[in-house]
Design a protein around this motif. Structure first.
Motif, PDB file in Angstrom:
ATOM      1  N   MET C  55       0.796  -1.227   0.000  1.00 21.85           N
ATOM      2  CA  MET C  55       0.000   0.000   0.000  1.00 21.85           C
ATOM      3  C   MET C  55       0.835   1.288   0.000  1.00 21.85           C
ATOM      4  SD  MET C  55      -2.967  -1.257  -0.348  1.00 21.85           S
ATOM      5  CE  MET C  55      -4.263  -0.046   0.056  1.00 21.85           C
ATOM      6  N   GLU C  60       3.019   2.150  -9.816  1.00 24.32           N
ATOM      7  CA  GLU C  60       2.261   2.729 -10.928  1.00 24.32           C
ATOM      8  C   GLU C  60       0.812   3.032 -10.574  1.00 24.32           C
ATOM      9  OE1 GLU C  60       2.929   1.083 -14.816  1.00 24.32           O
ATOM     10  OE2 GLU C  60       4.661  -0.040 -14.108  1.00 24.32           O
ATOM     11  N   ILE C  61       0.335   2.441  -9.493  1.00 23.52           N
ATOM     12  CA  ILE C  61      -1.045   2.724  -9.068  1.00 23.52           C
ATOM     13  C   ILE C  61      -0.952   3.684  -7.889  1.00 23.52           C
ATOM     14  CG2 ILE C  61      -3.195   1.719  -8.229  1.00 23.52           C
ATOM     15  CD1 ILE C  61      -2.390  -0.938  -9.491  1.00 23.52           C
ATOM     16  N   MET C  65      -6.025   5.181  -5.474  1.00 22.49           N
ATOM     17  CA  MET C  65      -6.584   4.085  -6.279  1.00 22.49           C
ATOM     18  C   MET C  65      -6.368   2.738  -5.582  1.00 22.49           C
ATOM     19  SD  MET C  65      -8.307   5.199  -8.774  1.00 22.49           S
ATOM     20  CE  MET C  65      -8.625   6.984  -8.698  1.00 22.49           C
ATOM     21  N   ARG C  66      -5.241   2.598  -4.891  1.00 24.87           N
ATOM     22  CA  ARG C  66      -5.018   1.356  -4.136  1.00 24.87           C
ATOM     23  C   ARG C  66      -6.114   1.153  -3.087  1.00 24.87           C
ATOM     24  NH1 ARG C  66       1.637   1.187  -3.297  1.00 24.87           N
ATOM     25  NH2 ARG C  66       2.081   2.315  -5.222  1.00 24.87           N
ATOM     26  N   LEU C  68      -9.153   2.322  -3.305  1.00 25.86           N
ATOM     27  CA  LEU C  68     -10.415   1.984  -3.996  1.00 25.86           C
ATOM     28  C   LEU C  68     -10.450   0.488  -4.341  1.00 25.86           C
ATOM     29  CD1 LEU C  68     -11.200   4.943  -6.433  1.00 25.86           C
ATOM     30  CD2 LEU C  68     -11.550   4.754  -3.977  1.00 25.86           C
ATOM     31  N   ILE C  69      -9.322  -0.027  -4.774  1.00 25.39           N
ATOM     32  CA  ILE C  69      -9.236  -1.457  -5.104  1.00 25.39           C
ATOM     33  C   ILE C  69      -9.447  -2.306  -3.843  1.00 25.39           C
ATOM     34  CG2 ILE C  69      -7.643  -3.272  -5.897  1.00 25.39           C
ATOM     35  CD1 ILE C  69      -6.401  -0.972  -7.726  1.00 25.39           C
ATOM     36  N   TYR C  70      -8.843  -1.853  -2.751  1.00 29.62           N
ATOM     37  CA  TYR C  70      -9.008  -2.551  -1.464  1.00 29.62           C
ATOM     38  C   TYR C  70     -10.493  -2.584  -1.055  1.00 29.62           C
ATOM     39  CZ  TYR C  70      -6.105  -4.425   2.319  1.00 29.62           C
ATOM     40  OH  TYR C  70      -5.428  -5.257   3.176  1.00 29.62           O
ATOM     41  N   ALA C  72     -13.043  -2.351  -3.086  1.00 27.44           N
ATOM     42  CA  ALA C  72     -13.770  -3.204  -4.045  1.00 27.44           C
ATOM     43  C   ALA C  72     -13.738  -4.665  -3.609  1.00 27.44           C
ATOM     44  CB  ALA C  72     -13.177  -3.052  -5.446  1.00 27.44           C
ATOM     45  N   MET C  99     -16.846  10.049  -6.019  1.00 28.97           N
ATOM     46  CA  MET C  99     -15.930   8.996  -6.427  1.00 28.97           C
ATOM     47  C   MET C  99     -16.319   7.674  -5.748  1.00 28.97           C
ATOM     48  SD  MET C  99     -11.753   9.003  -6.255  1.00 28.97           S
ATOM     49  CE  MET C  99     -11.611  10.631  -6.983  1.00 28.97           C
ATOM     50  N   PHE C 100     -16.730   7.763  -4.489  1.00 33.90           N
ATOM     51  CA  PHE C 100     -17.196   6.554  -3.802  1.00 33.90           C
ATOM     52  C   PHE C 100     -18.424   5.974  -4.518  1.00 33.90           C
ATOM     53  CE2 PHE C 100     -19.732   4.341  -0.537  1.00 33.90           C
ATOM     54  CZ  PHE C 100     -18.812   3.379  -0.159  1.00 33.90           C
ATOM     55  N   LEU C 103     -17.299   4.212  -7.565  1.00 31.28           N
ATOM     56  CA  LEU C 103     -16.675   2.945  -7.176  1.00 31.28           C
ATOM     57  C   LEU C 103     -17.739   1.888  -6.896  1.00 31.28           C
ATOM     58  CD1 LEU C 103     -14.280   1.178  -6.195  1.00 31.28           C
ATOM     59  CD2 LEU C 103     -14.529   2.272  -3.961  1.00 31.28           C
TER      60      LEU C 103
ATOM     61  N   GLU D  60     -14.956  10.708 -12.132  1.00 33.18           N
ATOM     62  CA  GLU D  60     -13.737  11.005 -11.365  1.00 33.18           C
ATOM     63  C   GLU D  60     -12.723   9.860 -11.378  1.00 33.18           C
ATOM     64  OE1 GLU D  60     -14.180  13.024  -7.624  1.00 33.18           O
ATOM     65  OE2 GLU D  60     -16.271  13.500  -8.074  1.00 33.18           O
ATOM     66  N   ILE D  61     -13.174   8.671 -11.736  1.00 31.13           N
ATOM     67  CA  ILE D  61     -12.253   7.527 -11.812  1.00 31.13           C
ATOM     68  C   ILE D  61     -11.960   7.298 -13.293  1.00 31.13           C
ATOM     69  CG2 ILE D  61     -11.908   5.093 -11.255  1.00 31.13           C
ATOM     70  CD1 ILE D  61     -13.978   5.377  -9.034  1.00 31.13           C
ATOM     71  N   GLU D 102       1.060  -5.120  -9.509  1.00 27.40           N
ATOM     72  CA  GLU D 102       0.683  -4.330  -8.318  1.00 27.40           C
ATOM     73  C   GLU D 102      -0.788  -4.580  -7.958  1.00 27.40           C
ATOM     74  OE1 GLU D 102       1.540  -0.190  -8.652  1.00 27.40           O
ATOM     75  OE2 GLU D 102       3.604  -0.493  -9.320  1.00 27.40           O
ATOM     76  N   ILE D 106      -2.399  -6.109  -4.414  1.00 31.29           N
ATOM     77  CA  ILE D 106      -3.414  -5.453  -3.574  1.00 31.29           C
ATOM     78  C   ILE D 106      -4.605  -6.393  -3.361  1.00 31.29           C
ATOM     79  CG2 ILE D 106      -4.999  -3.489  -3.373  1.00 31.29           C
ATOM     80  CD1 ILE D 106      -3.027  -1.974  -5.294  1.00 31.29           C
ATOM     81  N   ALA D 110      -5.797  -7.738   0.261  1.00 35.74           N
ATOM     82  CA  ALA D 110      -7.138  -7.454   0.782  1.00 35.74           C
ATOM     83  C   ALA D 110      -7.868  -8.757   1.116  1.00 35.74           C
ATOM     84  CB  ALA D 110      -7.941  -6.628  -0.230  1.00 35.74           C
TER      85      ALA D 110
END
Lengths: 130, 130, 130, 130, 130, 130
Positions: C55, C60-61, C65-66, C68-70, C72, C99-100, C103, D60-61, D102, D106, D110
């Motif tokens: 994290m 590159e991320i 964004m990390r 957001l992926i977490y 998800a 943004m949430f 997501l 936004e994403i 990456e 993640i 998670a």
């Protein structure tokens, strides 16, 4: 890959279950699921007894609807074998292509709203608690 | 915890959805799910439109059975909110305690056989592929 | 319920991890997740090392964004603790309410199409295999 | 296995969706997912409309991050079709091999911490509830 | 499909991990899992270090039981690769066919009761909270 | 919330199961799980019979290890009730805090590698197929 135990090679204990499957389903065909479980007879017996009771004893949910519910669970879990076998069973019991489409739409929608409820951390309404 | 947007505090865009929920369900009650989604109006609109279409447009699966399928998915996923709200909806549409018991038995059994099929790595029978 | 091990009561081994958490996050606060893992120091150390690397090491991320992926993943799995903690972390890193909402819409949609792909038993296109 | 409905064999209703897919994606290729859903036109229309809105309307994403989130969900659910198709889409939108690495790290992390939080029955910190 | 990186083609960084896998497992064979992770060396290193520690450092759970637990998780998640590889590992460590059958029975039963507990919305007994 | 059926209020059919639970477990305590299932006697009977057979009949996996496997599944599924009750049962059968920590580490690791195997779309090695 599990060894599949054919009727001809089965022990008396396994054969008794196979015979009951054949009699209940009115076909000589035993599908791979049972041939695999036959590697552990107690699991074969217990699982078949449960499936037979839950899926065939007359009750308030009709046999076709039981298959639709089975498919809904299997699709949610992503179980390829169970999706294939129970979709086949549902068609045999009268499911139309359109009914399958409706079923998929419900399953898809429930999977969506399940995650929205999780993500928004929504508290259960008092009215749903009683 | 997400802020719940009450009818009185809603924007025109959100209120239009709330009004349609009220009209469709013939009740003034808006449950927390929609009040939470109202934080993102496009998700509220899209989700409500989908739920309304999938759960209320006449089709081959009757409204009560649609709720049972919804519960089957929600129980499999372990979504507390959706289990509570759709169990409540199913009772309102005529589900008996016994029918709920039958439903749980099918869901439980499918979750069992899904894992047995996974664990034994059972190949799909040719007859189920057509 | 697991015992939560406070900083004051921690062994040297655990305290070293706590100190690194504090230094990395620039706060004295240690959240309950780490206080629970501290009951098994090797799991505490390994998990913290992994989370820190995955994290926080530049890549590159970007950090938001990390998160957001977490989220998800956590929403898909229905992990209440992780949804709450990572949603909080994402807001701290600049996530907007909108943004949430975006997501959640993506997570909801992916959960829907995942099940449609399962249910319709769709073969992977050749173009996606290379 | 579901019948895949080709463009040439599609009804007007289905063809209109296919044409929109082609126009939106700027390619004549229609992938199997849509050809399968075409068996139930309302599901095809609704799902395409949702995917198009959620994945292509500016927000936004950014588009590549949306694909990464889609992959994160699909990997967590184990949906082979969706992993293959969205990984392909992500590469087409500029994902590097390293970025994919990456992302996987993640998602893996998670999934680990989700289970540790479950297993240790960790109460949500007050600071994450507001 | 991910490119599999063979020992001969590996970078020094990757080869160091491959050598440790070979030494730890006392075989030249490197299975596809590691050859795939080698595309992202930090993930390869971290994952191998974790698997080695968790599965091979002496502790209170013996090596065979660790494999059974690994299988239980993989079967519940429906991970084909992990089911195949860890079932193979468990047989190599002395699992009998009968033990595998017992394992499957426990996994199947837990998956059943997990859903019954969800569906009946059963409150946790006070005695289980301490 | 499901009504919990107390021993005093139970039908003869339910009471026979309750008596067997008490005799098998050598305690008068009946936990909420069974009191909830008692709303549908066939499910109560079938589930108890299965749990008793799978968890108590002597076999190759010892009783404590069976509980660990049960916990592994329940943690993976995120079933709060089952995690609480089987963790309690495992401690009663001799699980140490350290053993619980080792168990969590295995469950966490398996959940990680399951997703890495999914995400990298790793083909099963030939050696694992026999």
């Amino acid at each position: 890959m599990t060894q599949l135990i054919e009727y001809e090679d089965s022990s008396d204990e396994v054969r008794a279950v196979y015979d009951d499957i054949r009699a209940t389903r009115k076909t000589d065909e035993i599908n791979n699921f049972w041939k695999a479980l036959a590697n552990h007879p107690p699991t074969l017996q217990r699982t078949w007894q449960t499936v037979r009771e839950v899926m065939t004893i007359p009750g308030e949910i009709d046999p076709l609807m039981r298959e639709l519910i089975y498919i809904a669970v299997s699709v949610t879990n992503g179980c390829e074998y169970c999706i294939a076998s129970h979709t086949s069973a549902a068609y045999a019991k009268g499911m139309s292509d359109n009914m399958f489409g409706e079923l998929m739409a419900i399953v898809a929608t429930a999977n969506t709203t399940n995650r929205l409820a999780n993500g928004y951390q929504i508290p259960v309404d008092e009215q749903f608690k009683t």
